[in-house]
Motif scaffolding. Structure first.
Motif, PDB file in Angstrom:
ATOM      1  N   GLU A 199       0.678  -1.276   0.159  1.00 48.62           N
ATOM      2  CA  GLU A 199       0.136  -0.030  -0.164  1.00 48.62           C
ATOM      3  C   GLU A 199       0.733   1.221  -0.243  1.00 48.62           C
ATOM      4  OE1 GLU A 199      -4.179  -1.098   2.151  1.00 48.62           O
ATOM      5  OE2 GLU A 199      -2.573  -0.506   3.397  1.00 48.62           O
ATOM      6  N   LEU A 200       2.055   1.207   0.504  1.00 47.53           N
ATOM      7  CA  LEU A 200       2.785   2.540   0.781  1.00 47.53           C
ATOM      8  C   LEU A 200       4.037   2.452  -0.469  1.00 47.53           C
ATOM      9  CD1 LEU A 200       3.484   2.251   4.483  1.00 47.53           C
ATOM     10  CD2 LEU A 200       2.041   3.639   3.354  1.00 47.53           C
ATOM     11  N   ALA A 201       3.820   1.697  -1.533  1.00 50.12           N
ATOM     12  CA  ALA A 201       4.585   1.448  -2.483  1.00 50.12           C
ATOM     13  C   ALA A 201       4.390   2.470  -3.582  1.00 50.12           C
ATOM     14  CB  ALA A 201       4.967   0.060  -3.080  1.00 50.12           C
ATOM     15  N   GLU A 202       5.340   3.027  -4.386  1.00 49.02           N
ATOM     16  CA  GLU A 202       4.915   3.765  -5.539  1.00 49.02           C
ATOM     17  C   GLU A 202       4.698   2.648  -6.800  1.00 49.02           C
ATOM     18  OE1 GLU A 202       7.410   7.362  -6.527  1.00 49.02           O
ATOM     19  OE2 GLU A 202       7.248   6.752  -8.575  1.00 49.02           O
ATOM     20  N   TYR A 203       5.491   1.418  -6.682  1.00 52.40           N
ATOM     21  CA  TYR A 203       5.400   0.415  -7.655  1.00 52.40           C
ATOM     22  C   TYR A 203       5.208  -0.902  -7.065  1.00 52.40           C
ATOM     23  CZ  TYR A 203       6.352  -2.307 -11.599  1.00 52.40           C
ATOM     24  OH  TYR A 203       6.267  -3.551 -12.580  1.00 52.40           O
ATOM     25  N   ALA A 204       4.430  -1.806  -7.408  1.00 54.38           N
ATOM     26  CA  ALA A 204       4.563  -3.151  -7.072  1.00 54.38           C
ATOM     27  C   ALA A 204       4.722  -4.076  -8.247  1.00 54.38           C
ATOM     28  CB  ALA A 204       3.440  -3.733  -6.095  1.00 54.38           C
ATOM     29  N   LYS A 222      12.919   9.650 -11.524  1.00 54.11           N
ATOM     30  CA  LYS A 222      13.683   9.743  -9.879  1.00 54.11           C
ATOM     31  C   LYS A 222      14.968   9.257  -9.855  1.00 54.11           C
ATOM     32  CE  LYS A 222       9.486  10.455  -7.304  1.00 54.11           C
ATOM     33  NZ  LYS A 222       8.331   9.660  -6.744  1.00 54.11           N
ATOM     34  N   ARG A 223      15.744   9.790  -9.009  1.00 57.85           N
ATOM     35  CA  ARG A 223      16.873   9.313  -8.791  1.00 57.85           C
ATOM     36  C   ARG A 223      17.412   8.427  -7.683  1.00 57.85           C
ATOM     37  NH1 ARG A 223      20.104  11.959 -12.060  1.00 57.85           N
ATOM     38  NH2 ARG A 223      22.071  11.260 -10.798  1.00 57.85           N
ATOM     39  N   GLU A 224      16.317   8.087  -6.688  1.00 59.48           N
ATOM     40  CA  GLU A 224      16.557   7.545  -5.633  1.00 59.48           C
ATOM     41  C   GLU A 224      15.292   6.440  -5.532  1.00 59.48           C
ATOM     42  OE1 GLU A 224      17.905   9.448  -1.895  1.00 59.48           O
ATOM     43  OE2 GLU A 224      17.621  11.385  -3.185  1.00 59.48           O
ATOM     44  N   PHE A 225      15.597   5.094  -5.052  1.00 65.10           N
ATOM     45  CA  PHE A 225      14.721   4.152  -4.968  1.00 65.10           C
ATOM     46  C   PHE A 225      14.911   3.370  -3.716  1.00 65.10           C
ATOM     47  CE2 PHE A 225      15.255   5.273  -9.306  1.00 65.10           C
ATOM     48  CZ  PHE A 225      14.107   5.689  -9.579  1.00 65.10           C
ATOM     49  N   ILE A 226      13.955   2.973  -2.811  1.00 61.70           N
ATOM     50  CA  ILE A 226      14.048   2.155  -1.773  1.00 61.70           C
ATOM     51  C   ILE A 226      13.522   0.964  -2.395  1.00 61.70           C
ATOM     52  CG2 ILE A 226      13.202   1.337   0.338  1.00 61.70           C
ATOM     53  CD1 ILE A 226      12.557   4.418   0.841  1.00 61.70           C
ATOM     54  N   ILE A 227      14.200  -0.273  -2.285  1.00 61.31           N
ATOM     55  CA  ILE A 227      13.995  -1.485  -2.906  1.00 61.31           C
ATOM     56  C   ILE A 227      13.446  -2.705  -2.003  1.00 61.31           C
ATOM     57  CG2 ILE A 227      14.942  -3.422  -4.420  1.00 61.31           C
ATOM     58  CD1 ILE A 227      14.767  -0.619  -5.865  1.00 61.31           C
ATOM     59  N   GLY A 228      12.229  -3.075  -2.355  1.00 63.44           N
ATOM     60  CA  GLY A 228      11.648  -3.892  -1.320  1.00 63.44           C
ATOM     61  C   GLY A 228      11.435  -5.231  -2.091  1.00 63.44           C
ATOM     62  N   THR A 229      12.618  -5.852  -2.475  1.00 64.42           N
ATOM     63  CA  THR A 229      12.623  -7.107  -2.882  1.00 64.42           C
ATOM     64  C   THR A 229      13.930  -7.727  -2.565  1.00 64.42           C
ATOM     65  OG1 THR A 229      12.165  -8.823  -4.597  1.00 64.42           O
ATOM     66  CG2 THR A 229      13.315  -6.929  -5.325  1.00 64.42           C
ATOM     67  N   GLU A 230      14.343  -9.178  -2.815  1.00 66.85           N
ATOM     68  CA  GLU A 230      15.541  -9.505  -2.548  1.00 66.85           C
ATOM     69  C   GLU A 230      16.785  -8.861  -3.259  1.00 66.85           C
ATOM     70  OE1 GLU A 230      18.388 -12.847  -1.743  1.00 66.85           O
ATOM     71  OE2 GLU A 230      18.227 -11.260  -3.287  1.00 66.85           O
ATOM     72  N   LEU A 231      17.656  -8.668  -2.465  1.00 64.17           N
ATOM     73  CA  LEU A 231      18.903  -7.682  -2.807  1.00 64.17           C
ATOM     74  C   LEU A 231      19.365  -8.035  -4.019  1.00 64.17           C
ATOM     75  CD1 LEU A 231      19.710  -6.349   0.688  1.00 64.17           C
ATOM     76  CD2 LEU A 231      18.031  -5.180  -0.919  1.00 64.17           C
ATOM     77  N   GLY A 232      19.527  -9.200  -4.294  1.00 64.98           N
ATOM     78  CA  GLY A 232      20.122  -9.575  -5.746  1.00 64.98           C
ATOM     79  C   GLY A 232      19.895  -8.876  -7.008  1.00 64.98           C
ATOM     80  N   VAL A 233      18.759  -8.230  -6.993  1.00 64.59           N
ATOM     81  CA  VAL A 233      18.159  -7.169  -7.922  1.00 64.59           C
ATOM     82  C   VAL A 233      19.156  -6.177  -8.113  1.00 64.59           C
ATOM     83  CG1 VAL A 233      15.716  -7.891  -7.891  1.00 64.59           C
ATOM     84  CG2 VAL A 233      16.629  -5.907  -6.601  1.00 64.59           C
ATOM     85  N   MET A 234      19.790  -5.646  -6.947  1.00 64.04           N
ATOM     86  CA  MET A 234      20.879  -4.511  -6.755  1.00 64.04           C
ATOM     87  C   MET A 234      21.810  -4.555  -7.897  1.00 64.04           C
ATOM     88  SD  MET A 234      19.674  -2.349  -4.715  1.00 64.04           S
ATOM     89  CE  MET A 234      19.093  -2.287  -2.938  1.00 64.04           C
ATOM     90  N   CYS A 235      22.371  -5.818  -8.356  1.00 66.10           N
ATOM     91  CA  CYS A 235      23.459  -5.843  -9.199  1.00 66.10           C
ATOM     92  C   CYS A 235      22.969  -5.508 -10.655  1.00 66.10           C
ATOM     93  CB  CYS A 235      23.637  -7.287  -9.301  1.00 66.10           C
ATOM     94  SG  CYS A 235      25.112  -7.610 -10.471  1.00 66.10           S
TER      95      CYS A 235
END
Ligand code: 13P
Ligand code: SF4
Length: 302
Positions: A205-210, A225-238
């Motif tokens: 509910e609090l996310a801009e995108y799911a 946008k230039r900044e993002f908080i990532i709410g999934t497994e951190l492997g996607v960071m790569c």
């Protein structure tokens, strides 16, 4: 590490093998993967590759999926114990009970499920196509297995259908809370929150995108946008950082690690290529039955 990567590349050629990996695996695996993507991409790719052998770097439902879709090929998993706990959080018995009770029901099975669940389902879905597929089904009732959170997320957008939910969830995503979100937003007030629909409602509910992992990556890449908080497994960071070197990505929490996805290592891939381990072996009839719901997914997702 360079030595191991070179060795893997040489072995791949020698064995006519390709490496397919999910985004969640360790960064070092991204270096040797021929194909890297979300569950939907990996399922579709499994039907297209020409190599004799597929090395599937992910958890067992992904290896099983590749085998079911491509029964003539050898599918190897570098670590046979890499498994998704949610893949076992429903039963064939519960499916049978629901079928008995509801005439016009479609059993919709998230691909994060073992082959036994898939073969008892009417159609499979991934997080990237679940909404589209459920909307396209003619049935009034939907029994969504095994993830209650993805099920709820889809149900909210399809009010014309009645959903029966199952009590499964992803232990990595479902432990995120509203408090985690508020804390991360306070630390990064200009960042957009992007989450996977396996998260609980209070987080989504609090996310801009799911969306799926591929969806999250595309969304961040296309966003101004230039900044993002990532709410999934951190492997996607790569992949996020590789595609967007000028943007900032912050983990929603540091606990977003799937221990099973992280079991795959370069050494295990070398072993797998050298010793042909660990082969995904499914009984022919069993694989045939699980094939139909997966193929129906690929058709409906087009
Ligand atoms: P995707 O469907 O985005 O690949 O996610 C799979 C998964 O395991 C999520 O936890
Ligand atoms: Fe399964 Fe969750 Fe790991 Fe995805 S992150 S593979 S759903 S345990």
């Amino acid at each position: 590490m360079k030595e191991k990567i070179d060795k893997i590349n040489a072995l791949k050629k020698e064995k006519n093998a390709v490496i397919m990996a999910h985004y969640y695996v360790k960064d070092e695996i991204h270096e040797v993967a021929d194909y890297i993507g979300d569950s939907y991409f990996l399922s579709e790719k499994a039907t297209q590759v020409e190599a004799d052998t597929i090395i599937l770097c992910g958890v067992s439902f992904m290896g099983e999926g590749a085998k079911i879709l491509n029964q003539k090929k050898t599918v190897l998993m570098p670590d046979a114990s890499a498994d998704c706990p949610m893949a076992h959080m429903a039963t064939a018995e519960s499916i049978a009970k629901v079928r008995e009770k509801y005439n016009d029901v479609a059993v919709v099975c998230y691909v994060n499920s073992n082959a036994e669940l898939k073969r008892n389902a009417d159609v499979c879905v991934t997080s990237s196509n679940a909404l589209k597929i459920v909307k396209a089904l003619p049935n009034k009732y939907i029994y969504f297995i095994p993830d209650k959170n993805l099920g709820r997320y889809v149900a909210e957008q399809v009010p014309e259908k009645e959903f029966i939910f199952n009590d499964g969830c992803c232990p990595v995503h479902a432990k995120l809370t509203k408090e985690d979100v508020l804390k991360a937003k306070e630390a990064h007030p200009n960042a957009a929150l992007l989450v996977h629909p396996e998260c609980e409602k209070e987080v989504v509910e609090l996310a801009e995108y799911a969306g799926s992992t591929a969806g999250i990556i595309s969304y961040a890449t296309a966003s101004d946008k230039r900044e993002f908080i990532i709410g999934t497994e951190l492997g996607v960071m790569c992949e996020l950082k590789k595609n967007n070197p000028e943007k900032e990505f912050y983990p929603l929490t540091e606990t977003l690690i799937c221990p099973d996805m992280k079991k795959i290592t370069l050494d295990k891939i070398i072993d797998s290529l050298e010793k042909n381990t660990f082969e995904v072996d499914l009984e022919e009839q069993f694989a045939k039955e699980a094939h139909a719901p997966l193929v129906r997914m690929l058709e409906l997702a087009k």
